[in-house]
Design an enzyme around this catalytic site. Structure first.
Site, PDB file in Angstrom:
ATOM      1  N   SER A  18     -70.385 -14.790 -12.256  1.00 25.38           N
ATOM      2  CA  SER A  18     -69.415 -14.302 -11.262  1.00 25.38           C
ATOM      3  C   SER A  18     -70.075 -14.131  -9.894  1.00 25.38           C
ATOM      4  CB  SER A  18     -68.755 -12.999 -11.727  1.00 25.38           C
ATOM      5  OG  SER A  18     -69.667 -11.930 -11.694  1.00 25.38           O
ATOM      6  N   ASN A  19     -71.341 -13.739  -9.872  1.00 25.51           N
ATOM      7  CA  ASN A  19     -72.033 -13.616  -8.582  1.00 25.51           C
ATOM      8  C   ASN A  19     -72.248 -14.980  -7.942  1.00 25.51           C
ATOM      9  OD1 ASN A  19     -73.014 -10.738  -7.784  1.00 25.51           O
ATOM     10  ND2 ASN A  19     -73.178 -10.848 -10.014  1.00 25.51           N
ATOM     11  N   ASN A 112     -82.910 -11.039  -5.516  1.00 27.77           N
ATOM     12  CA  ASN A 112     -82.265 -10.737  -6.799  1.00 27.77           C
ATOM     13  C   ASN A 112     -81.218  -9.652  -6.566  1.00 27.77           C
ATOM     14  OD1 ASN A 112     -81.853 -10.717  -9.660  1.00 27.77           O
ATOM     15  ND2 ASN A 112     -83.032  -8.815  -9.756  1.00 27.77           N
ATOM     16  N   HIS A 114     -79.275  -6.512  -8.538  1.00 22.34           N
ATOM     17  CA  HIS A 114     -79.395  -5.663  -9.733  1.00 22.34           C
ATOM     18  C   HIS A 114     -78.291  -4.603  -9.695  1.00 22.34           C
ATOM     19  CE1 HIS A 114     -81.376  -3.831 -13.130  1.00 22.34           C
ATOM     20  NE2 HIS A 114     -81.173  -2.667 -12.546  1.00 22.34           N
TER      21      HIS A 114
HETATM   22  C1  GRF Z   1     -74.974  -8.860 -12.543  1.00 24.28           C
HETATM   23  O1  GRF Z   1     -74.589  -7.543 -12.844  1.00 24.28           O
HETATM   24  C2  GRF Z   1     -76.284  -8.880 -11.825  1.00 24.28           C
HETATM   25  O2  GRF Z   1     -76.484  -7.784 -11.011  1.00 24.28           O
HETATM   26  C3  GRF Z   1     -77.273  -8.860 -12.954  1.00 24.28           C
HETATM   27  O3  GRF Z   1     -76.702  -9.680 -13.941  1.00 24.28           O
HETATM   28  C4  GRF Z   1     -75.272  -9.646 -13.811  1.00 24.28           C
HETATM   29  C5  GRF Z   1     -74.805 -11.062 -13.718  1.00 24.28           C
HETATM   30  O4  GRF Z   1     -73.416 -11.180 -13.710  1.00 24.28           O
HETATM   31  N1  GRF Z   1     -78.584  -9.281 -12.503  1.00 24.28           N
HETATM   32  P1  GRF Z   1     -72.758 -12.563 -13.393  1.00 24.28           P
HETATM   33  O5  GRF Z   1     -73.363 -13.590 -14.336  1.00 24.28           O
HETATM   34  O6  GRF Z   1     -73.044 -12.909 -11.979  1.00 24.28           O
HETATM   35  O7  GRF Z   1     -71.293 -12.391 -13.638  1.00 24.28           O
END
Ligand code: GRF
Length: 223
Positions: A18-19, A112, A114
């Site tokens: 999703s990110n 990164n 987090h």
């Molecule tokens: C996110 O919460 C990010 O902060 C962490 O892993 C998760 C990844 O989520 N490092 P997505 O795959 O981007 O939905």
């Protein structure tokens, strides 16, 4: 002819993505002067690969188990990064420790995200851990990657309140929504090449207002 130089960015992800998708959409809205030109994924069946295909972003799937060591794995990844002239990397749910090969090739050029206010709740289950601990405030951190896990200099942080009525799922959703905005904001700072790191402290050599002006879409910095 006006020539706008954009940073060539690779996103590394292992799962849902999703990110990754939020970053691609932010880029397409003009939120930052960087082009996401490659997705590097270390898990063949990960949903992020489907997202990349739908968004027409080139994907490299490269699985560590085909290599004898982290160094060999990262050297193989590096070949692809060099081919694509990648200048910086955004980790977005990349469930792997970044080793010396990539850190040397991209010093202070790997970010990164987090899902906690670091240094609280490091590790793979940050939202769950914060919820179980009973914190009233948690949040999101974007940091530069160094040799320790969830540790490097902090670029941006944003707090997220935990409500008494929250379930873990509700809190997760709220944190992820904030992530999607904050990561684009951090990349906006970073890709303008004006981020300075001194003694673990990250300084942006311009005001928040000038970042706002630099963006075409208001939505980039809202929330
Ligand atoms: C996110 O919460 C990010 O902060 C962490 O892993 C998760 C990844 O989520 N490092 P997505 O795959 O981007 O939905």
């Amino acid at each position: 002819m006006k020539h706008e130089k954009k940073m060539r960015l690779a996103v590394f992800a292992s799962g849902n993505g999703s990110n990754f998708e939020a970053l691609v959409r932010a880029q397409r809205k003009g939120c930052f002067p960087a082009d996401i030109v490659l997705l590097v994924c270390d898990v063949a069946g990960a949903f992020v690969v489907r997202r990349a295909q739908a968004l027409r972003i080139p994907v490299v799937i490269i699985e560590p188990r085909s290599f004898g060591s982290r160094q060999d794995f990262e050297s193989a990844v590096l070949v692809h990064l060099r081919q694509e002239r990648i200048q910086a990397i955004a980790l977005a749910g990349y469930m792997r420790i970044v080793g010396s090969v990539l850190l040397k090739a991209y010093p202070n050029k790997i970010l990164n995200i987090h899902p906690s206010l670091l240094p609280a709740f490091k590790g793979a289950h940050a939202i769950k851990d914060a919820f179980a601990y009973g914190v009233k405030v948690t949040g999101v951190t974007v940091h530069v990657v160094d040799e320790q896990i969830d540790h490097g200099p902090i670029v941006l942080q944003k707090a997220v309140a935990v409500q008494d009525t929250d379930t873990l799922a509700v809190l997760e959703k709220r944190v992820h929504t904030v992530e999607h905005t904050v990561y684009a904001q951090a990349i906006a700072l970073f890709s303008q090449g004006k981020v300075v790191i001194r003694n673990r402290r990250v300084y942006a050599r311009f005001s928040r207002q000038s970042v706002k002006k630099g963006n075409r879409g208001k939505a980039c910095l809202s929330r």
